[in-house]
Design an enzyme around this catalytic site. Structure first.
Site, PDB file in Angstrom:
ATOM      1  N   GLY A   8       0.839  -1.050   0.018  1.00 46.75           N
ATOM      2  CA  GLY A   8      -0.026   0.117  -0.045  1.00 46.75           C
ATOM      3  C   GLY A   8       0.803   1.225   0.002  1.00 46.75           C
ATOM      4  CG  HIS A   9      -0.632   4.509  -1.794  1.00 46.95           C
ATOM      5  ND1 HIS A   9      -1.758   3.671  -2.204  1.00 46.95           N
ATOM      6  CD2 HIS A   9      -0.508   5.044  -3.076  1.00 46.95           C
ATOM      7  CE1 HIS A   9      -1.939   3.488  -3.489  1.00 46.95           C
ATOM      8  NE2 HIS A   9      -1.167   4.683  -4.039  1.00 46.95           N
ATOM      9  N   GLY A  10       2.674   4.866   0.973  1.00 50.59           N
ATOM     10  CA  GLY A  10       3.213   5.176   2.336  1.00 50.59           C
ATOM     11  C   GLY A  10       3.755   3.835   2.961  1.00 50.59           C
TER      12      GLY A  10
END
Length: 144
Positions: A8-10
């Site tokens: 996922g992001h970050g």
């Protein structure tokens, strides 16, 4: 046992894995791949491919992603389309993962997918909704 790749992001993936391990313990065949700022799509795809190969001991792999349509979801989907025993689940949340991870040694990828979605939906609620459900349950027991 099914392998699991969380992405996922970050720092979503590493944060979710850390939280899960705090609650249910260390997880075998489970790798977190963060998609942080500055990482290109090709690097993400390579990391997801390597992680899936490391996690797959023959039973398949589940990709848990954060956001439908996001780069981690799209790259995991491209890998999954080439592997019949792989599944991608998006919108991953703590409830979902905590409920199904302990059972993954006894599930196919399809069973994991379906149970994960049930658990994830169950975990989406509010205090108000839980209070209403509790009132209804208590009220239905009054006649006993």
């Amino acid at each position: 046992m099914l392998g699991v790749v969380i992405t996922g992001h970050g720092r979503f993936a590493s944060g979710l894995l850390q939280a899960i391990e705090q609650v249910i313990g260390s997880q075998e065949q489970c790798i977190a791949i963060d998609f942080t700022e500055g990482i290109c799509i090709d690097t993400l795809r390579q990391a997801l491919t390597i992680a899936s190969l490391q996690c797959d001991q023959g039973d398949g792999v589940i990709f848990l992603t954060d956001l439908l349509g996001g780069s981690p979801f799209r790259q995991a989907s491209l890998i999954t389309l080439k592997n019949a025993h792989y599944q991608v689940i998006t919108g991953a949340n703590m409830q979902m993962v905590a409920e199904v991870m302990p059972e993954r040694s006894n599930m196919s990828a399809v069973e994991f997918r379906d149970k994960a979605l049930e658990a994830g939906h169950r975990g989406l609620t509010s205090l108000w909704h839980e209070q209403q459900r509790e009132k209804h349950f208590i009220g239905s027991c009054d006649g006993l």
